[in-house]
Design an enzyme around this catalytic site. Structure first.
Site, mmCIF file in Angstrom:
data_model
loop_
_atom_site.group_PDB
_atom_site.id
_atom_site.type_symbol
_atom_site.label_atom_id
_atom_site.label_comp_id
_atom_site.label_asym_id
_atom_site.label_seq_id
_atom_site.Cartn_x
_atom_site.Cartn_y
_atom_site.Cartn_z
ATOM 1 N N SER A 218 0.824 -1.214 0.000
ATOM 2 C CA SER A 218 0.000 0.000 0.000
ATOM 3 C C SER A 218 0.856 1.262 0.000
ATOM 4 O O SER A 218 0.325 2.372 -0.022
ATOM 5 C CB SER A 218 -0.928 0.012 1.221
ATOM 6 O OG SER A 218 -0.181 -0.168 2.407
ATOM 7 N N ASN B 74 -1.885 -2.781 13.298
ATOM 8 C CA ASN B 74 -3.347 -2.673 13.238
ATOM 9 C C ASN B 74 -3.860 -1.439 13.980
ATOM 10 O O ASN B 74 -4.721 -0.719 13.480
ATOM 11 C CB ASN B 74 -3.989 -3.947 13.812
ATOM 12 C CG ASN B 74 -3.607 -5.183 13.021
ATOM 13 O OD1 ASN B 74 -3.021 -5.066 11.939
ATOM 14 N ND2 ASN B 74 -3.917 -6.356 13.543
ATOM 15 N N THR C 109 -41.573 24.555 -9.190
ATOM 16 C CA THR C 109 -41.790 23.192 -8.699
ATOM 17 C C THR C 109 -42.032 22.382 -9.967
ATOM 18 O O THR C 109 -42.618 22.893 -10.930
ATOM 19 C CB THR C 109 -43.015 23.091 -7.750
ATOM 20 O OG1 THR C 109 -44.171 23.515 -8.468
ATOM 21 C CG2 THR C 109 -42.865 23.971 -6.518
ATOM 22 N N HIS C 110 -41.562 21.159 -9.972
ATOM 23 C CA HIS C 110 -41.629 20.326 -11.187
ATOM 24 C C HIS C 110 -40.961 21.015 -12.378
ATOM 25 O O HIS C 110 -41.313 20.741 -13.528
ATOM 26 C CB HIS C 110 -43.087 19.985 -11.547
ATOM 27 C CG HIS C 110 -43.908 19.536 -10.383
ATOM 28 N ND1 HIS C 110 -43.994 18.219 -10.009
ATOM 29 C CD2 HIS C 110 -44.636 20.242 -9.482
ATOM 30 C CE1 HIS C 110 -44.775 18.118 -8.928
ATOM 31 N NE2 HIS C 110 -45.168 19.348 -8.584
ATOM 32 N N SER D 107 -15.841 25.182 -27.372
ATOM 33 C CA SER D 107 -15.985 23.947 -28.127
ATOM 34 C C SER D 107 -14.975 23.975 -29.259
ATOM 35 O O SER D 107 -14.681 25.033 -29.813
ATOM 36 C CB SER D 107 -17.405 23.853 -28.690
ATOM 37 O OG SER D 107 -17.415 23.023 -29.828
ATOM 38 N N LYS E 263 -19.765 28.523 -28.645
ATOM 39 C CA LYS E 263 -20.067 27.857 -27.377
ATOM 40 C C LYS E 263 -19.224 28.336 -26.206
ATOM 41 O O LYS E 263 -18.037 28.577 -26.335
ATOM 42 C CB LYS E 263 -19.845 26.333 -27.512
ATOM 43 C CG LYS E 263 -20.842 25.622 -28.394
ATOM 44 C CD LYS E 263 -22.282 25.650 -27.878
ATOM 45 C CE LYS E 263 -22.485 24.810 -26.638
ATOM 46 N NZ LYS E 263 -22.456 23.380 -26.907
ATOM 47 N N GLU F 245 -20.625 21.171 -14.406
ATOM 48 C CA GLU F 245 -20.894 19.841 -14.964
ATOM 49 C C GLU F 245 -19.979 18.794 -14.322
ATOM 50 O O GLU F 245 -20.406 17.695 -13.983
ATOM 51 C CB GLU F 245 -20.682 19.841 -16.477
ATOM 52 C CG GLU F 245 -21.764 20.599 -17.231
ATOM 53 C CD GLU F 245 -21.453 20.685 -18.710
ATOM 54 O OE1 GLU F 245 -21.481 19.648 -19.379
ATOM 55 O OE2 GLU F 245 -21.145 21.796 -19.196
ATOM 56 N N TYR G 212 -9.066 -6.988 13.003
ATOM 57 C CA TYR G 212 -8.478 -6.411 11.788
ATOM 58 C C TYR G 212 -8.423 -7.445 10.670
ATOM 59 O O TYR G 212 -8.086 -8.606 10.882
ATOM 60 C CB TYR G 212 -7.056 -5.890 12.072
ATOM 61 C CG TYR G 212 -6.399 -5.363 10.804
ATOM 62 C CD1 TYR G 212 -6.607 -4.056 10.383
ATOM 63 C CD2 TYR G 212 -5.618 -6.201 10.001
ATOM 64 C CE1 TYR G 212 -6.050 -3.584 9.205
ATOM 65 C CE2 TYR G 212 -5.055 -5.740 8.823
ATOM 66 C CZ TYR G 212 -5.270 -4.431 8.425
ATOM 67 O OH TYR G 212 -4.727 -3.969 7.260
ATOM 68 N N GLN H 182 -7.130 -2.264 4.318
ATOM 69 C CA GLN H 182 -6.158 -1.475 3.564
ATOM 70 C C GLN H 182 -6.838 -0.759 2.391
ATOM 71 O O GLN H 182 -6.357 0.271 1.919
ATOM 72 C CB GLN H 182 -5.051 -2.404 3.059
ATOM 73 C CG GLN H 182 -3.917 -1.686 2.362
ATOM 74 C CD GLN H 182 -2.699 -2.582 2.224
ATOM 75 O OE1 GLN H 182 -2.027 -2.865 3.204
ATOM 76 N NE2 GLN H 182 -2.421 -3.053 1.032
ATOM 77 N N LYS I 43 -8.266 3.297 2.145
ATOM 78 C CA LYS I 43 -7.525 4.545 1.988
ATOM 79 C C LYS I 43 -7.781 5.276 0.682
ATOM 80 O O LYS I 43 -8.048 6.480 0.688
ATOM 81 C CB LYS I 43 -6.026 4.280 2.166
ATOM 82 C CG LYS I 43 -5.716 4.003 3.607
ATOM 83 C CD LYS I 43 -4.357 3.456 3.832
ATOM 84 C CE LYS I 43 -4.348 2.706 5.154
ATOM 85 N NZ LYS I 43 -5.274 1.529 5.193
HETATM 86 N N1 ARG Z 1 -1.076 -1.397 5.385
HETATM 87 C C1 ARG Z 1 -1.970 -1.949 6.341
HETATM 88 C C2 ARG Z 1 -3.342 -1.267 6.211
HETATM 89 O O1 ARG Z 1 -3.422 -0.305 5.567
HETATM 90 C C3 ARG Z 1 -1.436 -1.758 7.706
HETATM 91 C C4 ARG Z 1 -1.895 -2.770 8.706
HETATM 92 C C5 ARG Z 1 -1.349 -4.102 8.372
HETATM 93 N N2 ARG Z 1 -1.644 -5.052 9.377
HETATM 94 C C6 ARG Z 1 -1.510 -6.329 9.152
HETATM 95 N N3 ARG Z 1 -1.815 -7.130 10.128
HETATM 96 N N4 ARG Z 1 -1.103 -6.814 8.018
HETATM 97 O O2 ARG Z 1 -4.307 -1.700 6.773
#
Ligand code: ARG
Length: 472
Positions: free
Chosen positions: A31, A118, A163-164, A291, A297, A304, A331, A336, A339
Site C-alpha cells: 500500500s 493494526n 416546482t416540477h 468547443s 459555445k 458539470e 483487523y 487497507q 484509503k
Molecule cells: N497497510 C496496512 C493497512 O493499511 C497496515 C496494517 C497491516 N496489518 C496487518 N496485520 N497486516 O491496513
C-alpha cells in the site's frame, strides 16, 4: 547491514516463510504507493507512543531521544524528497520504521513495543482525517460566506421559483441562494459531528487484544490532542473494535457524499440558468471552456464536472460500506482498501469547495431575464387566489376562479396583471382595483413576509443571522 538484509529483518514474520513473495503479489499487497500520504500522521503517532513508553519506563530515555532524532531526520528526508520509499517494505509504517532502525539502530526496533500495525494504521488514518475535516470545515464556512454575500446583493432580485421545473411563484434570488447556505451549514454540522468520533485513539489496542505492557493510553490521547469537548482523553474503549472500526471513515464519506450532492444540485441549476433558454446568469470565463467545433459555445464545465464527480464520491461511500459488510472481528487486510476512496473523497470535496467559493463570488446575475421569465409563467396566480380568500371566498373556490382567469390569460397571450379590471371582475365581483398590486411580482414577494419566507425583509433578516453565525 545491507539494505537488503534490513528489509528482510524488518519483516517480523520472515523467519517463518520459506519462499519469497512474487513481484505480482508484492504489488498486490503493498500500500506504500498510496499510504505514504499518511507519513506525517505516522510519525506524529509514533512520537507520542515513544514519549509514553519512556514515561512509563518501558523504553529508556536514551532510546526515546534516539527515536526523536531519527524521526526528525526522516521528516527532513521526506520533505526534501530524499526518502526512498520501498515496495518491499509494503506500507508507510514499515518504510518509516525500517529507516528509523537504519538511522538509530536498536532504539528503532523498540518503538514497536506494545503496538501493532493494526492499531497504528487506525490511529494514522484518524489523525490524518481529523485535520482534513478541520480544513473542510473552514472551506464550508468560506463557501457559505460567499453565498451570503451574493444573496445579500440580490435580496430584491426576482426569480421564478419552480416546482416540477414549472414556474410556480416568484422568489427572491437571494432567498434561493440562502437555501444552499442552509444545506452547506448542515454539512458543516455533520462534519463537526464526524470529527468527534474520528478524533479518538485506537493506539494501545495492539493487534486486537490489548497489550501486556503498562501503557498509558490516555497520556498518548492527550499528547495527540484526541480529547473530547471537556478536554478529557478520547480513547477507543474496546481493543477489538479499536483496530477494526472504520465507521468514522464511512460517516465522513457519507457526509462528504451529501455535501457533493448539494453541489450537484446547485450545479444542475447553474447549468440550466446559464443556458440560452434561461439566460439568468453568466459564469466567469475561467470556469468555462469553448468547443473545438462550435465557435459560439461557452460551456459550464466546472458545474458539470462537480455534478459528475458527485457520482464518484457516492461510489466511494458504496465502496466503503461494502468493504466492511462481511468482515469478522478484528483487523482484516480488507481494511487497507479504505484509503484510496477516503483520500479521493477528501481531494474531490476540498477542490470542489475551493473552486465554488470563487465561482459563486464571480456569478453575473441577470435580473431582467429572471423577471421576464417569472412574468411568463403566471407566477402570481396563487396571490390572486389568496386575495379572493381575504375577500371571503373559501380557498378551493378561489382556486377554481383563478384557474379560469389563467386559462383566459393563456388564450389571450397575456399576463394576469395585463387583463382589464372588468375582465377580472367577470370571474368574481369581489375583485377590485387593488388587485393589481397583488398581481405584481414584487407585491407577491413582499407578501410572503413570514419566517423563512421569500419577502426581501425576511431574506435580509436571514442574511443578518448567517453573518452573525459565520462571523462575517
Ligand atoms: N497497510 C496496512 C493497512 O493499511 C497496515 C496494517 C497491516 N496489518 C496487518 N496485520 N497486516 O491496513
Amino acid at each position: 547491514m545491507s539494505a537488503n538484509q534490513l528489509d528482510k529483518k524488518s519483516q517480523a514474520w520472515s523467519a517463518l516463510f520459506s519462499e519469497p513473495m512474487s513481484d505480482l503479489v508484492k504489488r498486490y499487497t503493498a500500500s506504500v504507493g498510496f499510504d505514504q500520504r499518511l507519513w506525517q500522521a505516522d510519525i506524529t503517532g509514533s512520537l507520542a507512543h515513544a514519549e509514553m513508553l519512556a514515561a512509563q519506563g518501558i523504553i529508556g530515555a536514551d532510546d526515546h531521544a534516539a527515536i526523536q532524532r531519527g524521526m526528525a531526520q526522516i521528516t527532513q528526508e521526506i520533505e526534501s524528497g530524499g526518502f526512498e520509499w520501498k515496495l518491499d517494505l509494503e506500507d508507510v509504517h514499515l518504510n518509516i520504521e525500517a529507516r528509523l532502525t537504519q538511522i538509530v539502530g536498536d532504539a528503532g526496533k523498540r518503538l514497536h513495543t506494545g503496538r501493532s500495525r493494526n492499531d497504528q494504521v487506525a490511529t494514522d488514518v484518524r489523525l490524518w482525517l481529523r485535520d482534513e475535516i478541520t480544513a473542510i470545515g473552514g472551506l464550508l464556512t468560506e463557501l457559505q460566506r460567499a453565498l451570503v454575500e451574493v444573496a445579500d446583493k440580490n435580496a430584491e432580485v426576482i426569480l421564478p421559483g419552480f416546482t416540477h421545473l414549472q414556474v410556480a411563484q416568484p422568489v427572491s434570488f437571494g432567498h434561493h441562494l440562502l437555501a444552499y447556505v442552509e444545506m452547506f451549514s448542515r454539512d458543516a454540522e455533520r462534519m463537526g459531528d464526524v470529527f468527534r468520533r474520528t478524533n479518538r485513539l485506537p493506539l494501545g489496542a495492539a493487534a486486537l487484544a490489548g497489550t501486556s505492557y503498562p501503557l498509558d493510553r490516555e497520556r498518548v490521547a492527550k499528547t495527540l490532542g484526541m480529547v473530547d469537548a471537556d478536554g478529557n482523553p478520547a480513547v477507543c474503549q474496546n481493543s477489538l473494535d479499536a483496530v477494526s472500526d472504520r465507521d468514522f471513515a464511512i460517516e465522513f464519506t457519507a457526509a462528504a457524499a451529501l455535501c457533493m450532492i448539494h453541489f450537484s444540485r446547485m450545479s444542475e441549476e447553474l447549468v440550466l440558468w446559464m443556458s440560452q433558454n434561461f439566460g439568468f446568469i453568466d459564469l466567469a470565463d475561467r470556469f468555462c471552456t469553448g468547443s473545438s467545433i462550435m465557435p459560439q459555445k461557452k460551456n459550464p464545465d466546472v458545474p458539470e464536472l462537480a455534478r459528475g464527480k458527485t457520482g464518484r464520491v457516492v461510489g466511494h461511500l458504496m465502496g466503503l460500506i461494502t468493504l466492511m459488510k462481511g468482515q469478522p472481528l478484528a483487523y482484516n487486510k480488507d481494511n487497507q482498501e479504505d484509503k484510496e476512496p477516503l483520500f479521493d473523497t477528501v481531494d474531490t470535496l476540498k477542490d470542489t469547495l475551493r473552486i465554488f467559493c470563487e465561482l459563486v463570488a464571480g456569478i453575473t446575475v441577470k435580473p431582467e431575464a429572471m423577471e421576464r421569465a417569472a412574468l411568463r409563467g403566471y407566477a402570481t396566480a396563487t396571490d390572486l387566489a389568496d386575495y379572493l380568500v381575504k375577500k371571503g371566498l373559501p380557498f378551493r373556490d378561489a382556486h377554481e376562479v383563478v384557474a379560469h382567469a389563467v386559462k383566459m390569460a393563456i388564450g389571450e397571450g397575456l399576463d394576469l396583471s395585463a387583463l382589464p379590471l372588468e375582465t377580472l371582475r367577470g370571474f368574481n365581483s369581489a375583485i377590485d382595483a387593488d388587485v393589481f398590486e397583488v398581481l405584481s411580482l414584487r407585491g407577491s414577494l413582499n407578501a410572503r413576509n413570514v419566517l423563512g419566507g421569500t419577502a426581501p425583509a425576511q431574506v435580509r433578516a436571514q442574511v443578518a443571522r448567517h453573518r452573525a453565525r459565520l462571523g462575517q
